[in-house]
Design an enzyme around this catalytic site. Structure first.
Site, short mmCIF file in Angstrom:
data_model
loop_
_atom_site.label_atom_id
_atom_site.label_comp_id
_atom_site.label_asym_id
_atom_site.label_seq_id
_atom_site.Cartn_x
_atom_site.Cartn_y
_atom_site.Cartn_z
N GLU A 189 3.21 -8.14 6.56
CA GLU A 189 2.58 -8.38 5.43
C GLU A 189 3.34 -9.26 4.70
OE1 GLU A 189 1.73 -6.37 0.79
OE2 GLU A 189 2.18 -5.10 2.47
N ARG B 220 2.65 -14.47 -2.92
CA ARG B 220 3.39 -14.54 -4.33
C ARG B 220 4.13 -15.98 -4.51
NH1 ARG B 220 6.74 -9.05 -4.24
NH2 ARG B 220 5.17 -7.58 -3.68
N LYS C 292 -2.99 1.79 0.49
CA LYS C 292 -1.72 1.62 0.21
C LYS C 292 -1.30 2.11 -1.08
CE LYS C 292 0.98 -2.50 -1.42
NZ LYS C 292 1.78 -3.20 -0.52
#
Length: 206
Positions: free
Chosen positions: A41, A45, A129
């Protein structure tokens, strides 16, 4: 691989990777793969994120590359166009959810409350998640919601360490966990991909 549930079975630990330099993307992916981890993953960012996903998708096709920190509708399409094979969101708005569905990619939508999880289940999503895991109640919380929400499975992420990982993985409603400890900032800064491979090898045996 076509569903979120499939994502939970790829590895006991899904590395949550933050890259500041796209040049680190391929060696990081190869180190994780060499350690026995077949999924990443890669979070959106940093400015290097989309280029990093492109490079991994093109040069390390053996690893399943996904985009994390999908927080705006446009992120979903950008990630899909870059070659991401799945999406992960920290939380969910209707606009982000719709955009994720529009890509046709499997995704893990973020939830941290029972109501959020129920809303996502209403949309047909059963693999979620759980973020931020430790701050939201951790193992005890997930254990307590397993009874009323038996059809849901989670990938808890946030504050989990190699020491606490087994406690999460022992839960029946946890399919895998997300961990940032596999690719620490100091190892990336030092280009110490051997260290990343060693962390991956340890995590793959959890």
């Amino acid at each position: 691989m076509t569903t979120g549930a499939d994502l939970l079975g790829l590895s006991p630990v899904m590395p949550v990777v933050v890259l500041d330099d796209a040049a680190d993307a391929v060696p990081t992916a190869r180190a994780l793969l060499a350690g026995g981890i077949g999924v990443i993953e890669l979070t959106l960012r940093t400015p290097a994120a989309l280029a990093s996903i492109e490079r991994i998708a093109a040069e390390v096709p053996e690893i399943v590359i996904g985009a994390g920190t999908v927080t705006a509708p446009e992120h979903a399409k950008q990630a899909a166009d870059a070659g991401a094979k799945f999406l992960v969101t920290p939380g969910c708005t209707d606009a982000v959810l719709d955009a994720a569905f529009d890509t046709g990619l499997p995704f893990l939508p973020g939830a941290s409350t029972v109501s959020e999880a129920m809303r996502l289940a209403e949309r047909g999503l059963t693999a979620l998640k759980f973020f931020p895991a430790e701050a939201s109640g951790g193992v005890a919380y997930l254990k307590s919601i397993g009874g009323p929400l038996p059809g849901l499975k989670f990938c808890p992420t946030g504050g989990i360490t190699v020491k606490t990982a087994p406690d999460y993985l022992a839960l029946s409603n946890v399919g895998c966990i997300g961990g940032s400890w596999l690719t620490p900032k100091d190892a990336l800064a030092a280009k110490d991909f051997g260290k990343i491979e060693a962390f991956a090898a340890e995590a793959s045996k959890l």
